[in-house]
Design a protein around this motif. Structure first.
Motif, PDB file in Angstrom:
ATOM      1  N   ARG A  36       1.380   9.067  -6.606  1.00  0.00           N
ATOM      2  CA  ARG A  36       2.155   8.467  -7.691  1.00  0.00           C
ATOM      3  C   ARG A  36       2.924   7.219  -7.310  1.00  0.00           C
ATOM      4  NH1 ARG A  36       4.452  13.596  -7.767  1.00  0.00           N
ATOM      5  NH2 ARG A  36       6.176  13.791  -6.319  1.00  0.00           N
ATOM      6  N   ASP A  37       3.268   7.020  -6.067  1.00  0.00           N
ATOM      7  CA  ASP A  37       4.069   5.846  -5.717  1.00  0.00           C
ATOM      8  C   ASP A  37       3.282   4.817  -4.907  1.00  0.00           C
ATOM      9  OD1 ASP A  37       4.059   7.637  -3.629  1.00  0.00           O
ATOM     10  OD2 ASP A  37       6.224   7.726  -3.399  1.00  0.00           O
ATOM     11  N   LEU A  38       2.019   4.649  -5.229  1.00  0.00           N
ATOM     12  CA  LEU A  38       1.181   3.655  -4.549  1.00  0.00           C
ATOM     13  C   LEU A  38       1.614   2.222  -4.828  1.00  0.00           C
ATOM     14  CD1 LEU A  38      -2.535   4.794  -4.762  1.00  0.00           C
ATOM     15  CD2 LEU A  38      -1.176   4.402  -2.728  1.00  0.00           C
ATOM     16  N   VAL A  39       2.318   2.013  -5.916  1.00  0.00           N
ATOM     17  CA  VAL A  39       2.710   0.648  -6.284  1.00  0.00           C
ATOM     18  C   VAL A  39       3.920   0.157  -5.506  1.00  0.00           C
ATOM     19  CG1 VAL A  39       1.685   0.764  -8.570  1.00  0.00           C
ATOM     20  CG2 VAL A  39       4.047   1.505  -8.251  1.00  0.00           C
ATOM     21  N   GLN A  40       4.440   0.979  -4.629  1.00  0.00           N
ATOM     22  CA  GLN A  40       5.580   0.583  -3.808  1.00  0.00           C
ATOM     23  C   GLN A  40       5.196  -0.564  -2.871  1.00  0.00           C
ATOM     24  OE1 GLN A  40       8.699   1.777  -3.921  1.00  0.00           O
ATOM     25  NE2 GLN A  40       8.268   3.325  -5.469  1.00  0.00           N
ATOM     26  N   GLU A  41       6.196  -1.126  -2.242  1.00  0.00           N
ATOM     27  CA  GLU A  41       5.980  -2.193  -1.263  1.00  0.00           C
ATOM     28  C   GLU A  41       5.124  -1.691  -0.099  1.00  0.00           C
ATOM     29  OE1 GLU A  41       6.969  -5.409  -1.551  1.00  0.00           O
ATOM     30  OE2 GLU A  41       7.565  -4.781  -3.561  1.00  0.00           O
ATOM     31  N   ASP A  42       4.405  -2.615   0.529  1.00  0.00           N
ATOM     32  CA  ASP A  42       3.560  -2.250   1.663  1.00  0.00           C
ATOM     33  C   ASP A  42       4.356  -1.574   2.772  1.00  0.00           C
ATOM     34  OD1 ASP A  42       1.640  -3.468   0.177  1.00  0.00           O
ATOM     35  OD2 ASP A  42       1.295  -5.133   1.560  1.00  0.00           O
ATOM     36  N   SER A  43       5.584  -2.035   3.018  1.00  0.00           N
ATOM     37  CA  SER A  43       6.400  -1.456   4.089  1.00  0.00           C
ATOM     38  C   SER A  43       6.696   0.018   3.808  1.00  0.00           C
ATOM     39  CB  SER A  43       7.696  -2.234   4.267  1.00  0.00           C
ATOM     40  OG  SER A  43       8.449  -2.217   3.071  1.00  0.00           O
ATOM     41  N   PHE A  44       6.881   0.371   2.533  1.00  0.00           N
ATOM     42  CA  PHE A  44       7.109   1.768   2.165  1.00  0.00           C
ATOM     43  C   PHE A  44       5.889   2.604   2.530  1.00  0.00           C
ATOM     44  CE2 PHE A  44       6.464   5.193  -0.929  1.00  0.00           C
ATOM     45  CZ  PHE A  44       7.603   5.933  -0.716  1.00  0.00           C
ATOM     46  N   LEU A  45       4.699   2.112   2.163  1.00  0.00           N
ATOM     47  CA  LEU A  45       3.470   2.839   2.475  1.00  0.00           C
ATOM     48  C   LEU A  45       3.264   2.959   3.977  1.00  0.00           C
ATOM     49  CD1 LEU A  45       1.058   1.332  -0.195  1.00  0.00           C
ATOM     50  CD2 LEU A  45       2.315   3.471  -0.303  1.00  0.00           C
ATOM     51  N   HIS A  46       3.583   1.907   4.710  1.00  0.00           N
ATOM     52  CA  HIS A  46       3.421   1.935   6.163  1.00  0.00           C
ATOM     53  C   HIS A  46       4.360   2.946   6.796  1.00  0.00           C
ATOM     54  CE1 HIS A  46       1.154  -2.074   6.817  1.00  0.00           C
ATOM     55  NE2 HIS A  46       0.783  -1.485   5.703  1.00  0.00           N
ATOM     56  N   ASN A  47       5.576   3.062   6.279  1.00  0.00           N
ATOM     57  CA  ASN A  47       6.521   4.046   6.818  1.00  0.00           C
ATOM     58  C   ASN A  47       6.068   5.466   6.544  1.00  0.00           C
ATOM     59  OD1 ASN A  47       8.243   2.158   7.913  1.00  0.00           O
ATOM     60  ND2 ASN A  47       9.493   2.016   6.072  1.00  0.00           N
ATOM     61  N   CYS A  48       5.450   5.697   5.396  1.00  0.00           N
ATOM     62  CA  CYS A  48       4.931   7.029   5.064  1.00  0.00           C
ATOM     63  C   CYS A  48       3.843   7.452   6.038  1.00  0.00           C
ATOM     64  CB  CYS A  48       4.356   7.044   3.655  1.00  0.00           C
ATOM     65  SG  CYS A  48       5.569   7.024   2.357  1.00  0.00           S
ATOM     66  N   ALA A  49       3.087   6.498   6.512  1.00  0.00           N
ATOM     67  CA  ALA A  49       1.883   6.789   7.298  1.00  0.00           C
ATOM     68  C   ALA A  49       2.162   7.019   8.779  1.00  0.00           C
ATOM     69  CB  ALA A  49       0.879   5.653   7.128  1.00  0.00           C
ATOM     70  N   GLN A  50       3.406   7.038   9.207  1.00  0.00           N
ATOM     71  CA  GLN A  50       3.720   7.196  10.632  1.00  0.00           C
ATOM     72  C   GLN A  50       3.213   8.531  11.173  1.00  0.00           C
ATOM     73  OE1 GLN A  50       4.902   4.981  12.745  1.00  0.00           O
ATOM     74  NE2 GLN A  50       5.080   3.475  11.127  1.00  0.00           N
ATOM     75  N   HIS A  51       2.586   8.487  12.312  1.00  0.00           N
ATOM     76  CA  HIS A  51       2.069   9.675  12.993  1.00  0.00           C
ATOM     77  C   HIS A  51       2.198   9.437  14.487  1.00  0.00           C
ATOM     78  CE1 HIS A  51      -1.067  12.550  14.417  1.00  0.00           C
ATOM     79  NE2 HIS A  51      -0.607  13.269  13.405  1.00  0.00           N
ATOM     80  N   GLN A  52       2.204  10.508  15.263  1.00  0.00           N
ATOM     81  CA  GLN A  52       2.339  10.333  16.714  1.00  0.00           C
ATOM     82  C   GLN A  52       1.122   9.668  17.342  1.00  0.00           C
ATOM     83  OE1 GLN A  52       2.428  13.377  15.188  1.00  0.00           O
ATOM     84  NE2 GLN A  52       1.195  14.870  16.293  1.00  0.00           N
ATOM     85  N   ASP A  53      -0.025   9.704  16.659  1.00  0.00           N
ATOM     86  CA  ASP A  53      -1.243   9.079  17.170  1.00  0.00           C
ATOM     87  C   ASP A  53      -1.456   7.746  16.450  1.00  0.00           C
ATOM     88  OD1 ASP A  53      -4.112   8.356  17.143  1.00  0.00           O
ATOM     89  OD2 ASP A  53      -4.347  10.201  18.299  1.00  0.00           O
ATOM     90  N   LYS A  54      -1.500   6.662  17.220  1.00  0.00           N
ATOM     91  CA  LYS A  54      -1.611   5.321  16.645  1.00  0.00           C
ATOM     92  C   LYS A  54      -2.877   5.154  15.800  1.00  0.00           C
ATOM     93  CE  LYS A  54      -2.021   0.423  17.887  1.00  0.00           C
ATOM     94  NZ  LYS A  54      -2.788   0.172  16.690  1.00  0.00           N
ATOM     95  N   ASN A  55      -3.988   5.710  16.241  1.00  0.00           N
ATOM     96  CA  ASN A  55      -5.240   5.562  15.488  1.00  0.00           C
ATOM     97  C   ASN A  55      -5.139   6.192  14.102  1.00  0.00           C
ATOM     98  OD1 ASN A  55      -6.631   4.227  17.605  1.00  0.00           O
ATOM     99  ND2 ASN A  55      -6.948   6.194  18.597  1.00  0.00           N
TER     100      ASN A  55
END
Length: 163
Positions: A36-55
Motif C-alpha cells: 500500500r505505501d509504494l508511492v513513498q519516497e525511494d529512501s523510505f523503500l530503501h529503509n524498509c528493505a534493510q537486511h543483514q545480507d547485502k545481496n
C-alpha cells in the motif's frame, strides 16, 4: 492481501531466513500481495528493505523500485530496476548454501520481468538488455556447479528471448 512496505519486507526476510521458497515466490507475485505505501519516497523503500545480507537488501530494494515504477506507469524505469533486481537475486542465489529452494522465485522473477513492456510496444532494446543480464547471470551460475538448476532455467530464458 494488502501489506505495508515494512510488513512485506518482514515477510520476505522471514521466508528467506526459513528457506521457504513457496512463501517467497508467493510474496513476489504482485497478483498475490499489494503493497500500500509504494508511492513513498525511494529512501523510505530503501529503509524498509534493510537486511543483514547485502545481496538480499540490494534485491529487495530493486524489486520494490520495480513495483513502484510499474505502479506509476514508468515501465522504462521499471525495466532498468528489474535488471538490477535479477542480478542481485542471482548473486544471493549463488551465495546461498542450499539454493534449490530459490529456483521457483528465480523462475517467477525472470518471467515477470520479461512481461514488462515499454509503452508503444517497441521492446527490442529492453529485450537486448534482458539478454545481456541473463548472459551475465549464466556466466556466474556456470562457475557454480551446485547451482545447475538455476543455470538451466537461465538457459531456458535465454532461448525464449532469442527465439
Amino acid at each position: 492481501s494488502e501489506l505495508s512496505c515494512r510488513e512485506f519486507c518482514e515477510r520476505v526476510w522471514r521466508s528467506v531466513n526459513r528457506s521457504d521458497g513457496d512463501g517467497l515466490r508467493g510474496l513476489l507475485d504482485p497478483s498475490n500481495v499489494s503493497i500500500r505505501d509504494l508511492v513513498q519516497e525511494d529512501s523510505f523503500l530503501h529503509n524498509c528493505a534493510q537486511h543483514q545480507d547485502k545481496n538480499w537488501t540490494d534485491f529487495l530494494r530493486e524489486y520494490l523500485m520495480v513495483r513502484k515504477y510499474k505502479h506509476k506507469g514508468n515501465t522504462a524505469r521499471a525495466l532498468e530496476c528489474s535488471q538490477a533486481a535479477i542480478k542481485a537475486f542471482v548473486t544471493a542465489y549463488v551465495e546461498s548454501d542450499e539454493g534449490g529452494w530459490l529456483v521457483p522465485s528465480l523462475q517467477f522473477l525472470t518471467v515477470w520481468v520479461r512481461k514488462i513492456e515499454k509503452p508503444g510496444g517497441d521492446n527490442s532494446a529492453s529485450l537486448k538488455e534482458l539478454v545481456a543480464t541473463l548472459r551475465d547471470m549464466f556466466k556466474m551460475l556456470n562457475r557454480e556447479k551446485s547451482k545447475r538448476i538455476g543455470m538451466l532455467w537461465i538457459t531456458c530464458e535465454l532461448l525464449r528471448a532469442y527465439f
